[in-house]
Design an enzyme around this catalytic site. Structure first.
Site, PDB file in Angstrom:
ATOM      1  N   SER A  64      -4.039   1.507  -5.500  1.00  0.00           N
ATOM      2  CA  SER A  64      -5.413   0.815  -5.289  1.00  0.00           C
ATOM      3  C   SER A  64      -5.837   0.019  -6.554  1.00  0.00           C
ATOM      4  CB  SER A  64      -6.340   1.691  -4.526  1.00  0.00           C
ATOM      5  OG  SER A  64      -6.486   2.385  -3.428  1.00  0.00           O
ATOM      6  N   LYS A  67      -6.121  -3.743  -5.878  1.00  0.00           N
ATOM      7  CA  LYS A  67      -7.172  -4.446  -5.261  1.00  0.00           C
ATOM      8  C   LYS A  67      -8.436  -5.089  -6.215  1.00  0.00           C
ATOM      9  CE  LYS A  67      -7.098  -0.418  -1.907  1.00  0.00           C
ATOM     10  NZ  LYS A  67      -7.632   0.915  -1.318  1.00  0.00           N
ATOM     11  N   TYR A 191      -0.499  -5.814   2.348  1.00  0.00           N
ATOM     12  CA  TYR A 191      -1.333  -4.610   1.904  1.00  0.00           C
ATOM     13  C   TYR A 191      -0.327  -3.626   1.274  1.00  0.00           C
ATOM     14  CZ  TYR A 191      -4.451  -0.552   1.424  1.00  0.00           C
ATOM     15  OH  TYR A 191      -5.207   0.486   1.006  1.00  0.00           O
ATOM     16  N   TYR A 243     -14.104   5.642  -5.179  1.00  0.00           N
ATOM     17  CA  TYR A 243     -14.477   5.947  -3.836  1.00  0.00           C
ATOM     18  C   TYR A 243     -15.666   6.704  -3.937  1.00  0.00           C
ATOM     19  CZ  TYR A 243      -9.593   4.614  -3.815  1.00  0.00           C
ATOM     20  OH  TYR A 243      -8.392   3.871  -4.085  1.00  0.00           O
ATOM     21  N   VAL A 261      -4.251   6.192  -6.211  1.00  0.00           N
ATOM     22  CA  VAL A 261      -3.588   7.418  -5.896  1.00  0.00           C
ATOM     23  C   VAL A 261      -2.167   7.864  -6.452  1.00  0.00           C
ATOM     24  CG1 VAL A 261      -5.121   7.781  -3.693  1.00  0.00           C
ATOM     25  CG2 VAL A 261      -2.898   6.661  -3.578  1.00  0.00           C
TER      26      VAL A 261
END
Length: 309
Positions: A64, A67, A191, A243, A261
């Site tokens: 992630s 992103k 993605y 998060y 992760v």
């Protein structure tokens, strides 16, 4: 102020010796195989000096953290129009939650949860073929890191595609609300592949320097984004980058950061340094357990918290 080289060396030694390492991500089979004993750290200071410790030159799956870079590209393409299809608020929910998406009619809460990053990927994809867009994302990472050897780990990408049922659900849900423009399988293919980019801490810290230097790439002098946009990306990283553990990270570390992760964290000390840490074991929120502890020690010892020393 203590010598940065010495601080990085001591942190690497301390983290290597700690017994509490968290748990590796098991829902992506390729990530489940990674040895939790690894720990790496790299700090690129304002002068461009690299301070690297532990496994700081070993590539890992950035997941992630990608992103941050797809958001940067999407803002370059769409500007503030982007915010019509994704919000800017912390989620307070797990990164792959579908409940929030249902309540908010398919508009993801922010660009860093999975649904938000899928919507951002869809925006970048519009008008292009998936292969072209993946090439653009990878070249952007190579340019920022000043390293053409950075690659996508095809085994990790394939592993995610085989097991990405929750992401399929999120994407189909957004498609039903008209948030996605492209075929779901195209958007998800891009993605999964950009999340499977493999980088070392050194490469990742290099790639993040433009956010520490007010939008400018110090190697080339090239302006990647305007200072205001760099500031806003950093603000989103601070509020949403971990998060439902984002508040805890801000409280303990006090820097904008984005986790993945795969166990990596990119952290930004504006005007001072770009920092990357990697330890595969995760905490309950899906963030690197030792990575967060290492960053807390670093910011405390260097006085780098944006909230004051």
């Amino acid at each position: 102020m203590p010598q940065l080289d010495q601080v990085v060396k001591e942190i690497a030694e301390e983290m290597a010796a700690r017994p509490d390492r968290g748990d590796v991500a098991t829902y992506i089979p390729e990530l489940a195989r990674v040895d939790p004993k690894h720990f790496g750290i790299a700090v690129i200071d304002a002068e461009g000096n690299a301070h690297v410790g532990g496994d700081g030159d070993m590539p890992f799956s950035i997941q992630s953290i990608s992103k941050v870079f797809t958001l940067t590209l999407a803002l370059g393409k769409a500007g503030d129009r982007l915010w019509r299809r994704v919000g800017r608020e912390p989620s307070g929910s797990p990164f792959n939650s579908i409940v929030q998406l249902e309540n908010e009619r398919g508009i993801p809460r922010n660009p860093f949860i999975n649904a938000g990053a899928i919507a951002i990927t869809d925006l970048i994809l519009s008008g292009h073929q998936p292969r072209e867009v993946l090439g653009e994302i990878l070249r952007f990472m190579q340019f920022l890191a000043d390293d053409p050897t950075i690659i996508i780990d095809e085994a990790v990408a394939a592993s995610e595609q085989r097991t990405g049922y929750r992401n399929n659900a999120l994407a189909n849900y957004m498609k039903a609300f008209g948030v996605l423009d492209n075929p779901v399988e195209y958007t998800l293919g891009v993605y999964f592949h950009h999340c499977a980019i493999a980088m070392s801490c050194r490469q990742l810290a290099m790639a993040g320097r433009f956010l520490a230097q007010y939008g400018r790439n110090p190697t080339t002098g090239h302006r990647v984004v305007q200072p205001e946009r760099a500031r806003r990306i950093n603000a989103l990283m601070l509020m949403c980058g971990h998060y439902d553990g984002s508040g805890e990270f801000a409280y303990r570390v006090g820097l904008p950061g984005k986790s993945g992760v795969g166990g990596g964290i990119l952290a930004i000390a504006p005007g001072k340094a770009s920092i990357a840490v990697w330890s595969p074991g995760l905490d309950a929120s899906g963030n690197s357990h030792l990575g967060r502890i290492a960053l807390e020690i670093l910011t405390r010892r260097m006085g780098w918290s944006i909230f004051g020393a």
